[in-house]
Design a protein around this motif. Structure first.
Motif, PDB file in Angstrom:
ATOM      1  N   LEU A  61       0.939  -1.162   0.175  1.00  0.00           N
ATOM      2  CA  LEU A  61       0.067   0.071   0.097  1.00  0.00           C
ATOM      3  C   LEU A  61       0.812   1.244  -0.010  1.00  0.00           C
ATOM      4  CD1 LEU A  61      -2.649  -1.291   2.469  1.00  0.00           C
ATOM      5  CD2 LEU A  61      -3.048  -0.547   0.142  1.00  0.00           C
ATOM      6  N   GLY A  62       1.979   1.239   0.801  1.00  0.00           N
ATOM      7  CA  GLY A  62       2.914   2.461   0.456  1.00  0.00           C
ATOM      8  C   GLY A  62       3.579   2.559  -0.488  1.00  0.00           C
ATOM      9  N   LEU A  63       3.949   1.508  -1.290  1.00  0.00           N
ATOM     10  CA  LEU A  63       4.604   1.750  -2.513  1.00  0.00           C
ATOM     11  C   LEU A  63       3.258   2.320  -3.683  1.00  0.00           C
ATOM     12  CD1 LEU A  63       6.299  -1.771  -2.956  1.00  0.00           C
ATOM     13  CD2 LEU A  63       7.501   0.600  -2.917  1.00  0.00           C
ATOM     14  N   ALA A  64       2.077   1.700  -3.353  1.00  0.00           N
ATOM     15  CA  ALA A  64       0.957   2.218  -4.171  1.00  0.00           C
ATOM     16  C   ALA A  64       0.859   3.815  -4.031  1.00  0.00           C
ATOM     17  CB  ALA A  64      -0.385   1.499  -4.101  1.00  0.00           C
ATOM     18  N   GLN A  65       1.027   4.075  -2.932  1.00  0.00           N
ATOM     19  CA  GLN A  65       0.958   5.479  -2.511  1.00  0.00           C
ATOM     20  C   GLN A  65       1.907   6.438  -3.061  1.00  0.00           C
ATOM     21  OE1 GLN A  65       0.036   8.112   1.338  1.00  0.00           O
ATOM     22  NE2 GLN A  65       1.878   7.241   1.483  1.00  0.00           N
ATOM     23  N   ALA A  66       3.189   5.748  -3.179  1.00  0.00           N
ATOM     24  CA  ALA A  66       4.562   6.152  -3.815  1.00  0.00           C
ATOM     25  C   ALA A  66       4.204   6.637  -5.201  1.00  0.00           C
ATOM     26  CB  ALA A  66       5.688   5.512  -3.644  1.00  0.00           C
ATOM     27  N   ALA A  67       3.410   5.966  -5.932  1.00  0.00           N
ATOM     28  CA  ALA A  67       3.077   6.316  -7.332  1.00  0.00           C
ATOM     29  C   ALA A  67       2.661   7.710  -7.448  1.00  0.00           C
ATOM     30  CB  ALA A  67       2.391   5.180  -8.079  1.00  0.00           C
ATOM     31  N   ALA A 118      -4.566   5.460  -5.929  1.00  0.00           N
ATOM     32  CA  ALA A 118      -3.513   4.314  -5.983  1.00  0.00           C
ATOM     33  C   ALA A 118      -3.711   3.555  -4.729  1.00  0.00           C
ATOM     34  CB  ALA A 118      -1.876   4.879  -6.171  1.00  0.00           C
ATOM     35  N   THR A 119      -3.711   4.102  -3.716  1.00  0.00           N
ATOM     36  CA  THR A 119      -3.879   3.220  -2.322  1.00  0.00           C
ATOM     37  C   THR A 119      -5.056   2.384  -2.387  1.00  0.00           C
ATOM     38  OG1 THR A 119      -2.385   5.015  -1.161  1.00  0.00           O
ATOM     39  CG2 THR A 119      -3.445   3.313   0.172  1.00  0.00           C
ATOM     40  N   ILE A 120      -6.172   2.964  -2.664  1.00  0.00           N
ATOM     41  CA  ILE A 120      -7.700   2.454  -2.732  1.00  0.00           C
ATOM     42  C   ILE A 120      -7.398   1.152  -3.665  1.00  0.00           C
ATOM     43  CG2 ILE A 120      -9.961   2.684  -3.353  1.00  0.00           C
ATOM     44  CD1 ILE A 120      -9.687   5.533  -2.022  1.00  0.00           C
ATOM     45  N   SER A 121      -6.963   1.519  -4.886  1.00  0.00           N
ATOM     46  CA  SER A 121      -6.919   0.376  -5.920  1.00  0.00           C
ATOM     47  C   SER A 121      -5.951  -0.961  -5.150  1.00  0.00           C
ATOM     48  CB  SER A 121      -6.167   0.928  -7.155  1.00  0.00           C
ATOM     49  OG  SER A 121      -7.057   2.160  -7.815  1.00  0.00           O
ATOM     50  N   MET A 122      -4.934  -0.493  -4.652  1.00  0.00           N
ATOM     51  CA  MET A 122      -4.004  -1.638  -3.971  1.00  0.00           C
ATOM     52  C   MET A 122      -4.829  -2.387  -2.919  1.00  0.00           C
ATOM     53  SD  MET A 122      -1.281  -3.465  -4.142  1.00  0.00           S
ATOM     54  CE  MET A 122      -0.222  -2.705  -5.150  1.00  0.00           C
ATOM     55  N   GLY A 123      -5.627  -1.520  -2.151  1.00  0.00           N
ATOM     56  CA  GLY A 123      -6.427  -2.000  -1.025  1.00  0.00           C
ATOM     57  C   GLY A 123      -7.708  -2.852  -1.593  1.00  0.00           C
ATOM     58  N   LEU A 124      -8.185  -2.654  -2.784  1.00  0.00           N
ATOM     59  CA  LEU A 124      -9.197  -3.438  -3.463  1.00  0.00           C
ATOM     60  C   LEU A 124      -8.561  -4.519  -3.872  1.00  0.00           C
ATOM     61  CD1 LEU A 124     -11.270  -0.790  -4.909  1.00  0.00           C
ATOM     62  CD2 LEU A 124     -11.833  -1.969  -2.934  1.00  0.00           C
ATOM     63  N   PHE A 125      -7.411  -4.686  -4.677  1.00  0.00           N
ATOM     64  CA  PHE A 125      -6.810  -5.954  -5.039  1.00  0.00           C
ATOM     65  C   PHE A 125      -6.453  -6.629  -4.217  1.00  0.00           C
ATOM     66  CE2 PHE A 125      -5.450  -3.097  -9.056  1.00  0.00           C
ATOM     67  CZ  PHE A 125      -6.128  -3.699  -9.836  1.00  0.00           C
ATOM     68  N   LEU A 126      -6.058  -6.357  -2.937  1.00  0.00           N
ATOM     69  CA  LEU A 126      -5.652  -7.205  -1.735  1.00  0.00           C
ATOM     70  C   LEU A 126      -6.694  -7.849  -1.137  1.00  0.00           C
ATOM     71  CD1 LEU A 126      -2.669  -5.049  -0.497  1.00  0.00           C
ATOM     72  CD2 LEU A 126      -2.614  -7.318  -1.526  1.00  0.00           C
ATOM     73  N   GLY A 127      -8.110  -7.109  -1.476  1.00  0.00           N
ATOM     74  CA  GLY A 127      -9.212  -7.802  -0.934  1.00  0.00           C
ATOM     75  C   GLY A 127     -10.010  -7.144   0.165  1.00  0.00           C
ATOM     76  N   TYR A 128      -9.420  -6.005   0.345  1.00  0.00           N
ATOM     77  CA  TYR A 128      -9.963  -5.203   1.542  1.00  0.00           C
ATOM     78  C   TYR A 128     -11.252  -4.427   1.319  1.00  0.00           C
ATOM     79  CZ  TYR A 128      -5.557  -5.938   4.178  1.00  0.00           C
ATOM     80  OH  TYR A 128      -4.409  -6.582   4.579  1.00  0.00           O
ATOM     81  N   ALA A 168     -10.513   0.375   2.965  1.00  0.00           N
ATOM     82  CA  ALA A 168      -9.204   0.983   1.944  1.00  0.00           C
ATOM     83  C   ALA A 168      -9.222   2.502   1.900  1.00  0.00           C
ATOM     84  CB  ALA A 168      -9.315   0.219   0.653  1.00  0.00           C
ATOM     85  N   THR A 169     -10.272   2.804   1.937  1.00  0.00           N
ATOM     86  CA  THR A 169     -10.552   4.591   1.890  1.00  0.00           C
ATOM     87  C   THR A 169      -9.976   5.053   3.357  1.00  0.00           C
ATOM     88  OG1 THR A 169     -12.232   4.092   0.248  1.00  0.00           O
ATOM     89  CG2 THR A 169     -11.871   6.396   1.529  1.00  0.00           C
ATOM     90  N   ARG A 170     -10.336   4.470   4.368  1.00  0.00           N
ATOM     91  CA  ARG A 170     -10.098   5.087   5.547  1.00  0.00           C
ATOM     92  C   ARG A 170      -8.556   4.911   5.641  1.00  0.00           C
ATOM     93  NH1 ARG A 170     -13.786   5.662   9.484  1.00  0.00           N
ATOM     94  NH2 ARG A 170     -13.104   5.867  11.684  1.00  0.00           N
ATOM     95  N   TYR A 171      -7.914   3.792   5.561  1.00  0.00           N
ATOM     96  CA  TYR A 171      -6.599   3.715   5.597  1.00  0.00           C
ATOM     97  C   TYR A 171      -5.716   4.622   4.564  1.00  0.00           C
ATOM     98  CZ  TYR A 171      -1.867   1.457   5.834  1.00  0.00           C
ATOM     99  OH  TYR A 171      -0.376   1.295   6.134  1.00  0.00           O
ATOM    100  N   ALA A 172      -6.109   4.768   3.419  1.00  0.00           N
ATOM    101  CA  ALA A 172      -5.698   5.818   2.580  1.00  0.00           C
ATOM    102  C   ALA A 172      -5.501   7.242   3.217  1.00  0.00           C
ATOM    103  CB  ALA A 172      -6.224   5.661   1.258  1.00  0.00           C
ATOM    104  N   PHE A 173      -6.502   7.534   3.953  1.00  0.00           N
ATOM    105  CA  PHE A 173      -6.490   8.974   4.437  1.00  0.00           C
ATOM    106  C   PHE A 173      -5.597   9.010   5.593  1.00  0.00           C
ATOM    107  CE2 PHE A 173     -11.260  10.035   3.596  1.00  0.00           C
ATOM    108  CZ  PHE A 173     -10.937  10.025   2.333  1.00  0.00           C
ATOM    109  N   LEU A 174      -5.399   7.864   6.381  1.00  0.00           N
ATOM    110  CA  LEU A 174      -4.683   7.979   7.420  1.00  0.00           C
ATOM    111  C   LEU A 174      -3.109   7.923   6.955  1.00  0.00           C
ATOM    112  CD1 LEU A 174      -6.257   5.419   9.880  1.00  0.00           C
ATOM    113  CD2 LEU A 174      -6.106   7.955  10.112  1.00  0.00           C
ATOM    114  N   LEU A 175      -2.777   7.092   5.857  1.00  0.00           N
ATOM    115  CA  LEU A 175      -1.517   6.912   5.399  1.00  0.00           C
ATOM    116  C   LEU A 175      -1.033   8.283   4.638  1.00  0.00           C
ATOM    117  CD1 LEU A 175       0.683   4.738   4.817  1.00  0.00           C
ATOM    118  CD2 LEU A 175      -0.291   4.247   2.805  1.00  0.00           C
TER     119      LEU A 175
END
Length: 279
Positions: free
Chosen positions: A154-160, A171-181, A186-193
């Motif tokens: 998720l951190g690598l996705a955000q780095a893009a 990017a973070t949400i997309s990765m979270g969805l791919f990982l099954g979250y 995924a949205t909440r974690y993207a905000f915090l990250l």
């Protein structure tokens, strides 16, 4: 005029920061539509502090629980068994890629990456990625299931998102969805990250506001930041309610349409220039 333009850009920042459509892309594209000067990478980074302050205020309970739990874990073995300890480390580890890549590519971020051909392309490509993630994601895992490996991904996705048009949240949400979250998780974690990365980048770029890579001075930049904060608060509340029951499909369509429009206009402009030269 600078104050009026900064208010408009602050409004745009607040509306687009948390949606998976790239606020930095909008801050680069829309001034071109209006014939304004590019506000610059420094302005973009600093005004984003406003929207991240909105995140801090909105999620202050979560942030306090994670922060205090992580600090307690430094001194107590029992506290290290709490989920807040792990989440604190997840945010730290997930923030490292964008910090390292951002510093390594700073010159490109300030110049070549702000090219509208690049931005139009990334809007389309990441729109397609988000659409695929929305379709194939299981939307089942809660945020409590986050693992060390997933935190790195998720951190690598955000780095893009150092490239305007990618979108940190997208990017973070997309990765979270791919990982099954779950979509909301995924949205909440993207905000915090995003908090450490965005606030850190904004503070780092403060040095460039006077006379640096910034079309406006301190006054307009601060006004834009305040506007972004106020609008961002409303958008966070709306988006978290929206994603709990609805898909990201409208944002996918919007990204692709905006990216295509940018590329078409650039192509038409280049063609007109070629005709003028040939004539």
């Amino acid at each position: 005029m600078d104050f009026l333009r900064s208010i408009v850009l602050g409004l745009l920042q607040g509306l687009t920061e948390f949606l998976p459509i790239s606020s930095s892309a909008h801050l680069a594209i829309f001034p071109k539509f209006f014939g304004w000067q590019d506000p610059g990478a420094a302005y973009t980074a600093v005004v984003q502090i406003g929207t991240e302050l909105a995140v801090v205020l909105y999620f202050w309970r979560d942030i306090w629980a994670i922060g205090s739990g992580w600090v307690r874990g430094l001194f107590s073995a029992e506290a290290r068994r709490a989920p807040e300890w792990r989440m604190g480390w997840f945010v730290i580890i997930g923030s490292l890629p964008i910090v390292l890549i951002g510093l390594a590519l700073e010159d490109l971020i300030d110049s070549e990456f702000r090219n509208l051909w690049v931005i139009g392309t990334t809007l389309i490509v990441l729109g397609i990625v988000l659409g695929i993630a929305e379709r194939v994601g299981r939307n089942a895992r809660p945020i409590e299931d986050l693992t060390w490996g997933h935190a790195v991904l998720l951190g690598l996705a955000q780095a893009a998102a150092v490239v305007p048009g990618v979108s940190r949240s997208g990017a973070t949400i997309s990765m979270g969805l791919f990982l099954g979250y779950e979509r909301a998780a995924a949205t909440r974690y993207a905000f915090l990250l995003a908090i450490p990365a965005v606030v850190g980048a904004g503070v780092y770029k403060l040095k460039d506001i006077p006379g640096g890579d910034n079309a406006y001075g301190w006054g307009p930049t601060l006004v834009g930041t305040v506007v972004a904060f106020a609008v961002g608060m409303a958008v966070i509340h709306w988006l978290l309610k929206y994603v709990s029951t609805r898909s990201y499909a409208p944002f996918v369509v919007y990204r692709i349409a905006l990216g295509a429009l940018v590329l078409i206009l650039l192509g038409a402009s280049a063609m007109t220039a070629d005709i003028a030269i040939a004539g």
